[in-house]
Design an enzyme around this catalytic site. Sequence first.
Site, PDB file in Angstrom:
ATOM      1  N   SER A 100      30.874  46.887   5.421  1.00 25.98           N
ATOM      2  CA  SER A 100      29.550  47.464   5.135  1.00 25.98           C
ATOM      3  C   SER A 100      29.614  48.741   4.294  1.00 25.98           C
ATOM      4  O   SER A 100      28.786  48.906   3.384  1.00 25.98           O
ATOM      5  CB  SER A 100      28.783  47.693   6.439  1.00 25.98           C
ATOM      6  OG  SER A 100      29.554  48.425   7.370  1.00 25.98           O
ATOM      7  N   ASP A 127      32.172  60.305  16.542  1.00 23.24           N
ATOM      8  CA  ASP A 127      31.456  59.289  17.295  1.00 23.24           C
ATOM      9  C   ASP A 127      30.146  58.957  16.553  1.00 23.24           C
ATOM     10  O   ASP A 127      29.416  59.851  16.137  1.00 23.24           O
ATOM     11  CB  ASP A 127      31.161  59.830  18.696  1.00 23.24           C
ATOM     12  CG  ASP A 127      30.212  58.939  19.446  1.00 23.24           C
ATOM     13  OD1 ASP A 127      30.586  57.791  19.744  1.00 23.24           O
ATOM     14  OD2 ASP A 127      29.072  59.361  19.699  1.00 23.24           O
ATOM     15  N   ASP A 174      26.569  49.556  14.244  1.00 21.86           N
ATOM     16  CA  ASP A 174      27.362  48.326  14.364  1.00 21.86           C
ATOM     17  C   ASP A 174      28.599  48.592  15.233  1.00 21.86           C
ATOM     18  O   ASP A 174      29.734  48.512  14.765  1.00 21.86           O
ATOM     19  CB  ASP A 174      27.761  47.902  12.934  1.00 21.86           C
ATOM     20  CG  ASP A 174      28.563  46.619  12.903  1.00 21.86           C
ATOM     21  OD1 ASP A 174      28.473  45.827  13.857  1.00 21.86           O
ATOM     22  OD2 ASP A 174      29.288  46.411  11.907  1.00 21.86           O
TER      23      ASP A 174
HETATM   24  C1  LIG Z   1      32.304  46.247  14.166  1.00 22.64           C
HETATM   25  S1  LIG Z   1      33.359  47.440  13.477  1.00 22.64           S
HETATM   26  C2  LIG Z   1      32.472  48.024  12.090  1.00 22.64           C
HETATM   27  C3  LIG Z   1      32.324  47.069  10.972  1.00 22.64           C
HETATM   28  C4  LIG Z   1      31.591  47.592   9.759  1.00 22.64           C
HETATM   29  N1  LIG Z   1      30.323  48.196  10.122  1.00 22.64           N
HETATM   30  C5  LIG Z   1      31.364  46.497   8.758  1.00 22.64           C
HETATM   31  O1  LIG Z   1      30.340  45.805   8.847  1.00 22.64           O
HETATM   32  O2  LIG Z   1      32.193  46.336   7.860  1.00 22.64           O
HETATM   33  C6  LIG Z   1      33.205  48.782  14.586  1.00 22.64           C
HETATM   34  C7  LIG Z   1      34.014  50.023  14.213  1.00 22.64           C
HETATM   35  O3  LIG Z   1      33.597  51.085  15.068  1.00 22.64           O
HETATM   36  C8  LIG Z   1      34.707  51.908  15.338  1.00 22.64           C
HETATM   37  N2  LIG Z   1      34.352  52.694  16.540  1.00 22.64           N
HETATM   38  C9  LIG Z   1      34.579  52.408  17.848  1.00 22.64           C
HETATM   39  N3  LIG Z   1      33.963  53.313  18.641  1.00 22.64           N
HETATM   40  C10 LIG Z   1      33.335  54.187  17.806  1.00 22.64           C
HETATM   41  C11 LIG Z   1      32.502  55.315  18.001  1.00 22.64           C
HETATM   42  N4  LIG Z   1      32.192  55.741  19.235  1.00 22.64           N
HETATM   43  N5  LIG Z   1      32.003  55.948  16.926  1.00 22.64           N
HETATM   44  C12 LIG Z   1      32.307  55.537  15.663  1.00 22.64           C
HETATM   45  N6  LIG Z   1      33.100  54.474  15.398  1.00 22.64           N
HETATM   46  C13 LIG Z   1      33.588  53.795  16.459  1.00 22.64           C
HETATM   47  C14 LIG Z   1      35.856  50.943  15.494  1.00 22.64           C
HETATM   48  O4  LIG Z   1      37.091  51.616  15.289  1.00 22.64           O
HETATM   49  C15 LIG Z   1      35.509  49.902  14.431  1.00 22.64           C
HETATM   50  O5  LIG Z   1      36.174  50.216  13.223  1.00 22.64           O
END
Ligand SMILES: C[S@@+](CC[C@H](N)C(=O)[O-])C[C@H]1O[C@@H](n2cnc3c(N)ncnc32)[C@H](O)[C@@H]1O
Length: 282
Positions: free
Chosen positions: A102, A145, A166
């Site tokens: 994304s 976060d 996401d």
């Molecule tokens: C589903 S993936 C994101 C995919 C991306 N949005 C895409 O569509 O290409 C979720 C991401 O959130 C990160 N993550 C996990 N907990 C988080 C948090 N509390 N805040 C921010 N990022 C976080 C993970 O490391 C992971 O890379």
Amino acid sequence: MNYRHAFHAGNFADVFKHALLTRILFYLLRKPTPMRYIDTHAGIGLYDLTSPQALRSGESKQGIERILTTQFEAPVRELLQPWLDQVHSCADATGKACYPGSPLLAAQLLRPQDRLILCELHKDDRRLLTRHMGRDARLKVIEMDGYMGLKAFVPPMERRGLVLIDPPFEQPDEFEFLAEGFLAAYRRWPTGTYSLWYPLKHPSQAHHLAHHLIASGVKRLLRMEMDICAWRAEGPLTGCGFLLVNPPHVLAEEAQALLPALTHALAIGEGADWRLEQLAGE
Ligand SMILES: C[S@@+](CC[C@H](N)C(=O)[O-])C[C@H]1O[C@@H](n2cnc3c(N)ncnc32)[C@H](O)[C@@H]1O
């Protein structure tokens, strides 16, 4: 934080998310005034589909690889084209089978006057994201976060834009965090466009999330869901959805064409289905 999106990049859920996200951006970008894109859980931005992680799961075979070999009817092809152009340009730029996540998709579509905020909490993934996004004065990559990011960066000064929430849904309370994080942002910026992605692992959670948002007074709320086969309580994910707040007016009409075509192309068994509902109006 065990979730690594590299194992899932380009799967059916990414196809659903990114095809729709591109349509939303496409309309926001029609107005010349600047906009902001905020990605609360950004991932690493660019995924090598020949990496050991991608090959181990093989999920892109049932996702983007199917889309690239499907002959869609002309109206659907036109709707998918702006997203597929970005997928192709990513492969052309790297000379590999790659898939834009994304943040990269948004960065490729946005204009010089627009800005991006990308939050990624995992240290290694944040480093990879920074590397993959390259030097770009329009964007900030922040190791933070995502819900804190919502507090810090919403509303954006442009007062126009899109927020993608996401999360990886590793935490049992993620649906609650998602609802609270979104509602706090929405109260501060009720005119922003928001897209909340969720898995259909336990469909009652998604149902409660939607009802909680409606009961909290959220307006202009659209729900889109897709199942690639009949729901299963165990095993890999087979369905996902988007709650969209303040989407462009034409999105529902476009989704009426896109969702059946994507569901048909991505189906892995009986019971593949899609849903589109306007949950709350003006
Ligand atoms: C589903 S993936 C994101 C995919 C991306 N949005 C895409 O569509 O290409 C979720 C991401 O959130 C990160 N993550 C996990 N907990 C988080 C948090 N509390 N805040 C921010 N990022 C976080 C993970 O490391 C992971 O890379």
